[in-house]
Design a protein around this motif. Structure first.
Motif, PDB file in Angstrom:
ATOM      1  N   GLU A   1       4.667  14.145  -8.951  1.00 28.92           N
ATOM      2  CA  GLU A   1       4.232  13.761  -7.609  1.00 28.92           C
ATOM      3  C   GLU A   1       5.284  12.863  -7.005  1.00 28.92           C
ATOM      4  OE1 GLU A   1       0.448  11.954  -7.105  1.00 28.92           O
ATOM      5  OE2 GLU A   1      -0.670  13.766  -7.602  1.00 28.92           O
ATOM      6  N   TYR A   2       5.658  13.148  -5.763  1.00 32.31           N
ATOM      7  CA  TYR A   2       6.635  12.323  -5.067  1.00 32.31           C
ATOM      8  C   TYR A   2       5.925  11.322  -4.168  1.00 32.31           C
ATOM      9  CZ  TYR A   2       9.965  10.907  -1.480  1.00 32.31           C
ATOM     10  OH  TYR A   2      10.724  10.163  -0.620  1.00 32.31           O
ATOM     11  N   TRP A   3       6.372  10.053  -4.249  1.00 23.81           N
ATOM     12  CA  TRP A   3       5.913   9.008  -3.337  1.00 23.81           C
ATOM     13  C   TRP A   3       7.120   8.248  -2.839  1.00 23.81           C
ATOM     14  CZ3 TRP A   3       1.160   8.605  -1.379  1.00 23.81           C
ATOM     15  CH2 TRP A   3       0.144   9.317  -2.028  1.00 23.81           C
ATOM     16  N   PRO A   4       7.210   7.975  -1.550  1.00 24.64           N
ATOM     17  CA  PRO A   4       8.395   7.307  -0.980  1.00 24.64           C
ATOM     18  C   PRO A   4       8.368   5.802  -1.193  1.00 24.64           C
ATOM     19  CG  PRO A   4       6.836   7.797   0.741  1.00 24.64           C
ATOM     20  CD  PRO A   4       6.262   8.397  -0.516  1.00 24.64           C
ATOM     21  N   TYR A   5       8.329   5.417  -2.449  1.00 22.97           N
ATOM     22  CA  TYR A   5       8.309   4.017  -2.848  1.00 22.97           C
ATOM     23  C   TYR A   5       9.740   3.490  -2.888  1.00 22.97           C
ATOM     24  CZ  TYR A   5       7.505  -0.042  -5.896  1.00 22.97           C
ATOM     25  OH  TYR A   5       7.469  -1.303  -6.423  1.00 22.97           O
ATOM     26  N   LYS A   6      10.046   2.468  -2.084  1.00 22.27           N
ATOM     27  CA  LYS A   6      11.408   1.932  -1.975  1.00 22.27           C
ATOM     28  C   LYS A   6      12.401   3.063  -1.704  1.00 22.27           C
ATOM     29  CE  LYS A   6      10.428  -2.057  -4.954  1.00 22.27           C
ATOM     30  NZ  LYS A   6      10.279  -3.003  -3.854  1.00 22.27           N
ATOM     31  N   ALA A   7      12.051   3.879  -0.711  1.00 25.28           N
ATOM     32  CA  ALA A   7      12.805   5.101  -0.435  1.00 25.28           C
ATOM     33  C   ALA A   7      14.221   4.845   0.039  1.00 25.28           C
ATOM     34  CB  ALA A   7      12.051   5.943   0.603  1.00 25.28           C
TER      35      ALA A   7
ATOM     36  N   TYR B   1       0.847  -1.182   0.000  1.00 24.20           N
ATOM     37  CA  TYR B   1       0.000   0.000   0.000  1.00 24.20           C
ATOM     38  C   TYR B   1       0.887   1.239   0.000  1.00 24.20           C
ATOM     39  CZ  TYR B   1      -4.089  -2.783   1.153  1.00 24.20           C
ATOM     40  OH  TYR B   1      -5.110  -3.690   1.119  1.00 24.20           O
ATOM     41  N   LEU B   2       0.671   2.101  -0.991  1.00 25.23           N
ATOM     42  CA  LEU B   2       1.323   3.401  -0.972  1.00 25.23           C
ATOM     43  C   LEU B   2       0.321   4.348  -0.335  1.00 25.23           C
ATOM     44  CD1 LEU B   2       2.911   3.460  -4.523  1.00 25.23           C
ATOM     45  CD2 LEU B   2       3.949   2.863  -2.358  1.00 25.23           C
ATOM     46  N   LEU B   3       0.660   4.850   0.827  1.00 26.67           N
ATOM     47  CA  LEU B   3      -0.321   5.551   1.631  1.00 26.67           C
ATOM     48  C   LEU B   3      -0.079   7.051   1.638  1.00 26.67           C
ATOM     49  CD1 LEU B   3      -0.339   3.132   4.676  1.00 26.67           C
ATOM     50  CD2 LEU B   3      -1.942   3.207   2.784  1.00 26.67           C
ATOM     51  N   GLY B   4      -1.155   7.822   1.456  1.00 26.71           N
ATOM     52  CA  GLY B   4      -1.109   9.251   1.674  1.00 26.71           C
ATOM     53  C   GLY B   4      -1.640   9.522   3.071  1.00 26.71           C
ATOM     54  N   ILE B   5      -1.117  10.529   3.741  1.00 25.93           N
ATOM     55  CA  ILE B   5      -1.548  10.835   5.092  1.00 25.93           C
ATOM     56  C   ILE B   5      -2.195  12.215   5.116  1.00 25.93           C
ATOM     57  CG2 ILE B   5      -0.797  11.069   7.500  1.00 25.93           C
ATOM     58  CD1 ILE B   5      -0.308   8.315   6.297  1.00 25.93           C
TER      59      ILE B   5
ATOM     60  N   PHE C   1       9.001   9.147  -8.383  1.00 21.21           N
ATOM     61  CA  PHE C   1       8.004  10.154  -8.764  1.00 21.21           C
ATOM     62  C   PHE C   1       7.133   9.613  -9.898  1.00 21.21           C
ATOM     63  CE2 PHE C   1      11.910  12.050  -7.397  1.00 21.21           C
ATOM     64  CZ  PHE C   1      11.562  13.120  -6.589  1.00 21.21           C
ATOM     65  N   CYS C   2       5.931  10.157  -9.987  1.00 21.22           N
ATOM     66  CA  CYS C   2       5.092   9.898 -11.158  1.00 21.22           C
ATOM     67  C   CYS C   2       4.558  11.233 -11.675  1.00 21.22           C
ATOM     68  CB  CYS C   2       3.947   8.934 -10.844  1.00 21.22           C
ATOM     69  SG  CYS C   2       2.852   9.436  -9.505  1.00 21.22           S
ATOM     70  N   LYS C   3       4.129  11.221 -12.922  1.00 18.27           N
ATOM     71  CA  LYS C   3       3.666  12.442 -13.579  1.00 18.27           C
ATOM     72  C   LYS C   3       2.545  12.100 -14.558  1.00 18.27           C
ATOM     73  CE  LYS C   3       5.508  16.166 -16.526  1.00 18.27           C
ATOM     74  NZ  LYS C   3       6.708  16.713 -17.191  1.00 18.27           N
ATOM     75  N   PRO C   4       1.491  12.867 -14.619  1.00 20.80           N
ATOM     76  CA  PRO C   4       1.176  14.035 -13.790  1.00 20.80           C
ATOM     77  C   PRO C   4       0.571  13.700 -12.434  1.00 20.80           C
ATOM     78  CG  PRO C   4      -0.540  13.715 -15.413  1.00 20.80           C
ATOM     79  CD  PRO C   4       0.506  12.680 -15.705  1.00 20.80           C
ATOM     80  N   SER C   5       0.069  12.451 -12.254  1.00 21.53           N
ATOM     81  CA  SER C   5      -0.521  12.081 -10.971  1.00 21.53           C
ATOM     82  C   SER C   5      -0.450  10.573 -10.809  1.00 21.53           C
ATOM     83  CB  SER C   5      -1.981  12.531 -10.887  1.00 21.53           C
ATOM     84  OG  SER C   5      -2.806  11.729 -11.720  1.00 21.53           O
TER      85      SER C   5
END
Length: 227
Positions: A139-145, A42-46, A151-155
């Motif tokens: 958009e930045y997501w801490p996937y395998k940070a 799960y890639l989670l937004g808070i 990042f992904c673009k545009p969303s």
């Protein structure tokens, strides 16, 4: 602050843009907050409401798996984005910028997303690039940070580009280059990989993460065979 989310075996800490709601103006402002993160599944937004200290977790939108035939315009799209990235984050560039993933392989079935691997000296040195990219359409997501800035673009819901800031010639960097080059030079392996992708896409159309994970045994096997 307590953490609300699905149970996971591995938990790591990460910096994520969170939503701070000011009680007077009721204006939402993005700030950074250290919060626990359940990796991979799960890639989670808070969203954090500072008025009542009530953390709420929402699942990151995951675009469905949709495969298309190879598009000869993909290399040009990579080159266009490469030039754009050098313009905005060139100060953190180290080594090379590579077109990876299935859109880099002529004739291969692929998700229509340009995967770009951008070499950096280190994750720590390149951390300021996160804000620059977020302010320029990513958009930045801490996937395998622990191994890259992702990042992904545009969303996350609709993706045309994936960007991976990875230390140049790190194990992950070298592994991705090796697999890409193997697909470029071995038609038999490329055909097997394409067939596997088609099968997994039909089975896990709405589960992008499982689709990705299920490809790994094949990738690992062919890389091991090349040693």
């Amino acid at each position: 602050m307590s953490f609300i989310g699905p149970g996971q075996d591995e938990v790591m800490f990460f910096s994520r843009y969170c939503c701070e709601v000011f009680p007077d103006e009721k204006v939402k402002k993005f700030v950074k907050l250290e919060v626990p993160y359940a990796e991979d599944s799960y890639l989670l937004g808070i969203i954090f409401d500072v008025r009542n200290q009530d953390p709420r977790v929402i699942e990151m939108k995951r675009a469905p798996v949709e495969l298309v035939e190879y598009d000869p315009e993909w290399p040009d799209k990579f080159e266009t984005e490469r030039a754009f990235l050098m313009k905005i984050i060139g100060q953190w560039f180290y080594g090379s910028i590579e077109h990876v993933g299935s859109t880099a392989i002529p004739g291969l079935l692929a998700k229509p997303v340009i995967d770009i691997m951008f070499g950096v000296k280190s994750l720590n040195d390149s951390r300021p690039a996160i804000d620059v990219l977020v302010n320029n359409g990513y958009e930045y997501w801490p996937y395998k940070a622990e191994v890259m800035h992702w990042f992904c673009k545009p969303s996350d819901a609709f993706r045309t580009h994936h960007l991976h800031l990875i230390p140049f010639q790190s194990p992950l960097w070298n592994e991705r280059i090796q697999f890409r080059d193997l697909l470029l030079t071995n038609q038999k392996i490329a055909k097997e990989y394409s067939d596997l992708k088609r099968e997994l896409a039909a089975r896990y159309k709405e589960d992008r993460e499982t689709y990705t994970q299920m490809k790994w045994p094949f990738i690992q096997r062919v890389l091991e065979d090349e040693k």
